[in-house]
Design an enzyme around this catalytic site. Structure first.
Site, mmCIF file in Angstrom:
data_model
loop_
_atom_site.group_PDB
_atom_site.id
_atom_site.type_symbol
_atom_site.label_atom_id
_atom_site.label_comp_id
_atom_site.label_asym_id
_atom_site.label_seq_id
_atom_site.Cartn_x
_atom_site.Cartn_y
_atom_site.Cartn_z
ATOM 1 N N LYS A 65 0.810 -1.223 0.000
ATOM 2 C CA LYS A 65 0.000 0.000 0.000
ATOM 3 C C LYS A 65 0.843 1.272 0.000
ATOM 4 O O LYS A 65 0.331 2.346 -0.318
ATOM 5 C CB LYS A 65 -0.971 -0.008 1.183
HETATM 6 N N1 PMP Z 1 -3.436 -8.202 1.402
HETATM 7 C C1 PMP Z 1 -3.529 -7.258 2.336
HETATM 8 C C2 PMP Z 1 -2.964 -7.513 3.688
HETATM 9 C C3 PMP Z 1 -4.162 -6.037 2.047
HETATM 10 O O1 PMP Z 1 -4.248 -5.084 3.007
HETATM 11 C C4 PMP Z 1 -4.712 -5.844 0.760
HETATM 12 C C5 PMP Z 1 -5.418 -4.555 0.470
HETATM 13 N N2 PMP Z 1 -6.803 -4.548 0.735
HETATM 14 C C6 PMP Z 1 -4.607 -6.870 -0.186
HETATM 15 C C7 PMP Z 1 -3.949 -8.031 0.172
HETATM 16 C C8 PMP Z 1 -5.206 -6.775 -1.556
HETATM 17 O O2 PMP Z 1 -4.603 -5.808 -2.369
HETATM 18 P P1 PMP Z 1 -5.493 -4.937 -3.349
HETATM 19 O O3 PMP Z 1 -6.348 -4.036 -2.503
HETATM 20 O O4 PMP Z 1 -4.503 -4.185 -4.170
HETATM 21 O O5 PMP Z 1 -6.346 -5.854 -4.162
#
Ligand code: PMP
Length: 346
Positions: A48
């Protein structure tokens, strides 16, 4: 004599360019070569960081943000932490509206990073004025010079991965990647990375990971939003109870769903066997690889890249707590001798 100091100007310069690390043990017995893109090496310990920096810098370029302004988002998770970190360096205030379900640890962590945290009741519906969605919206309307990140519906989330994660993987594998396995939450990671990789080689298989209790897999297969698919589950950050516009379903070839229990054991397996301390959804990705292998996705020539989104330290009171695992019943199916060993160690 001029002395050169070999240093970064600030922590933000370390975002991205995370390593690929070969998986040596956890994929034993599965045909193909497996590598993890370990996003915990970002300074905020998750993928992130990439979207926080990109979205804020795009707002700066458009003249929407200037120093002293405010960043607003609804998250208690990784995005909140990354936004708070970027805000410190760039001189913004950061306001996060979180649900009262969030653990005290998480709220303390965000406050430690200088964010102002509004804790909103978890039991109210999304359209209630007290819900964290509406609190964030109201704060955005009331705060002059504020930006609402809105990661589930923000195309810049996808763009961040199109511009960084995708090209990094292509370069690190010298264009030999055959499969990408990635979680879908907002869908930003998988959609942006897939878009870049498919532009280089349309034959690369993009394999998504969804949770039981989430609507994404069914929506991908039928384009139907089926609310009967929705029920509570434990894994945080994976799957969703709505359809995020940040997910490009056409770029994903296939989804599998993983269980809370198998993903938790897989996260512990990665840590114990590879020495990589990664989070719950990294376990979900390993579990998905095992299921995709059973479905015949891989052969000896496969070069599989798995995205491991964050660090294990965020889950000390969950996946990496034996008490929590026991409370969930996640030790029930393993043999009693192992459970006794756990008891003795305690
Ligand atoms: N794993 C974790 C620990 C996350 O915080 C997120 C974000 N929601 C994701 C996977 C998935 O990533 P994305 O939001 O880019 O699909």
């Amino acid at each position: 004599m001029e002395r050169k100091i070999n240093a970064y100007n600030n922590v933000l310069e370390l975002i991205g360019n995370t390593p690929l690390i070969k998986l040596n043990k956890v994929t034993e017995g599965i045909e193909g070569s497996f590598y993890a893109k370990v996003e915990a090496f970002n300074p905020g310990h998750s993928s992130k960081d990439r979207i926080a920096l990109h979205i804020i810098e795009e707002a700066e370029k458009k003249g929407i943000l200037s120093p002293g302004d405010t960043i607003i988002e609804t998250t208690s998770g990784n995005t909140g932490f990354s936004l708070a970190m970027v805000s410190i360096i760039k001189g913004y205030s950061c306001i996060l509206a979180v649900s009262s379900k969030s653990s005290k640890d998480k709220i303390d962590m965000l406050r430690s990073m200088g964010a102002k945290v509004y804790v909103c009741p978890a039991h109210v519906s999304a359209d209630d004025e007290r819900s964290y969605y509406n609190v964030a919206k109201r704060l955005h309307e009331e705060t002059k010079g504020s930006v609402y990140i809105n990661q589930y519906f923000n195309q810049l989330n996808v763009d961040a991965h199109y511009k960084s994660t995708g090209p990094e993987i292509w370069k690190q594998t010298n264009g030999t990647i055959t499969h990408l396995v990635a979680c879908s939450g907002t869908g930003g990671t998988i959609s942006g990375t897939a878009k870049y990789l498919k532009e280089q080689n349309p034959n690369i298989r993009i394999l998504g990971v969804d949770a039981f209790g989430s609507v994404l897999k069914k929506y991908h297969e039928t384009r139907e939003f089926d609310k009967n698919e929705i029920y509570p589950y434990r894994i945080e950050g994976l799957g969703k109870n709505l359809i995020p516009s940040a997910t490009d379903f056409d770029s994903i070839d296939k989804f599998v769903k993983v269980t809370d229990e198998q993903s938790a054991h897989a996260a512990r397996e990665i840590t114990k066997k590879e020495g990589l301390f990664v989070g719950y959804t990294s376990g979900a990705v390993l579990q998905a690889i095992k299921q995709y292998a059973d479905e015949g996705e891989f052969d000896a020539e496969s070069v599989v890249i798995a995205i491991f989104p964050d660090h294990g330290s965020r889950y000390m009171s969950k996946v990496f707590s034996d008490d929590w695992m026991n409370e969930q019943g996640f030790f029930d199916s393993i043999n009693q001798e192992d459970v006794q060993k756990v008891e003795m160690i305690k």
